[in-house]
Design an enzyme around this catalytic site. Sequence first.
Site, mmCIF file in Angstrom:
data_model
loop_
_atom_site.group_PDB
_atom_site.id
_atom_site.type_symbol
_atom_site.label_atom_id
_atom_site.label_comp_id
_atom_site.label_asym_id
_atom_site.label_seq_id
_atom_site.Cartn_x
_atom_site.Cartn_y
_atom_site.Cartn_z
ATOM 1 N N LEU A 88 1.065 -1.109 0.119
ATOM 2 C CA LEU A 88 -0.032 -0.208 0.064
ATOM 3 C C LEU A 88 0.922 1.131 0.140
ATOM 4 O O LEU A 88 1.936 1.324 0.749
ATOM 5 C CB LEU A 88 -0.968 0.197 1.315
ATOM 6 C CG LEU A 88 -1.903 -1.077 1.344
ATOM 7 C CD1 LEU A 88 -2.742 -0.921 2.700
ATOM 8 C CD2 LEU A 88 -3.031 -0.739 0.217
ATOM 9 N N ASP A 89 0.619 2.353 -0.830
ATOM 10 C CA ASP A 89 1.517 3.319 -0.821
ATOM 11 C C ASP A 89 1.626 4.148 0.307
ATOM 12 O O ASP A 89 0.689 3.887 1.295
ATOM 13 C CB ASP A 89 1.238 4.131 -2.047
ATOM 14 C CG ASP A 89 0.131 4.853 -2.165
ATOM 15 O OD1 ASP A 89 -0.317 5.672 -1.151
ATOM 16 O OD2 ASP A 89 -0.635 4.981 -3.315
ATOM 17 N N TYR A 90 2.485 5.010 0.475
ATOM 18 C CA TYR A 90 2.734 5.668 1.724
ATOM 19 C C TYR A 90 1.694 6.690 2.178
ATOM 20 O O TYR A 90 1.394 6.500 3.429
ATOM 21 C CB TYR A 90 3.938 6.653 1.281
ATOM 22 C CG TYR A 90 4.535 7.524 2.697
ATOM 23 C CD1 TYR A 90 5.175 7.171 3.492
ATOM 24 C CD2 TYR A 90 4.100 8.860 2.504
ATOM 25 C CE1 TYR A 90 5.827 7.952 4.638
ATOM 26 C CE2 TYR A 90 4.376 9.774 3.559
ATOM 27 C CZ TYR A 90 5.173 9.150 4.596
ATOM 28 O OH TYR A 90 5.616 10.101 5.600
#
Length: 264
Positions: free
Chosen positions: A115-117
């Site tokens: 999951l991106d930042y």
Amino acid sequence: MEVKSKHEKNPESGERLQKVLAQAGVASRRQVEKLIQEGRVKVNGFTVAVLGTKVCAEDEIIVDGVPVKKAEELHYYLLNKPAGVISSARDPRGRATVVDLMKNVPVRVYPVGRLDYDTSGLLIMTNDGELAHRLMHPSYGVNKTYRVWVKGPMEREALEQLRKGVELEDGKTAPAKVISRSGFRQGKPMDHKQHFPEILEVTIHEGKNRQVRRMFESVGYPVVQLERIAYGPLTLDRQRFSAGNYRSLTNEEVKSLRLLVGLS
């Protein structure tokens, strides 16, 4: 140089090296294959750089000079990842990672996918490399559902584009399931000069980098907030545990995940 494995009398009886390393929690299946190809793995003193090499329980395996302890038990967790945390084992910039959030578990576990930042929500953490590999592989088509906040209301045409698939720089996306959860499409008049946060649920089975964000950007509605709320049969219950917390998967949940990707 040929590896002298202790099961050489029956070389087909062992397990593939990359599978053993992934199950031991060294890294994900894909990362383990890279380690082997880079010549960073030794078996019984010999460097192995060929994928598919078979090893047995008695073989000594060393990665980057460190002996590998064979996995004795597999662990599975569901983490509610907060925004502002990296989905990896380490970050060169020193930012907090999901592995940092799992320091109290008895073994080293790794995220299944990313999951991106800025994205929060459901993330599976495990040392079961074979399961992780299959869950992430596009051929198994595991569904992932996201709750998406945008500045709405969204035009019907934009919604239909998402449902049919949109062109991105790395190819067209598969049709997505898109459901509006904000009530804008229930016969009420809409003032298109004003913007309101509209909430949608989007289900995809692909794993392109930042795919959901790029899909919405491509139809003119950049994502304001993004949260994953389901992965295959697993769902996120935010009332049970808040962002940053985790729980063990039940035996039934593990079984359902393994059956989903053809593992007994």
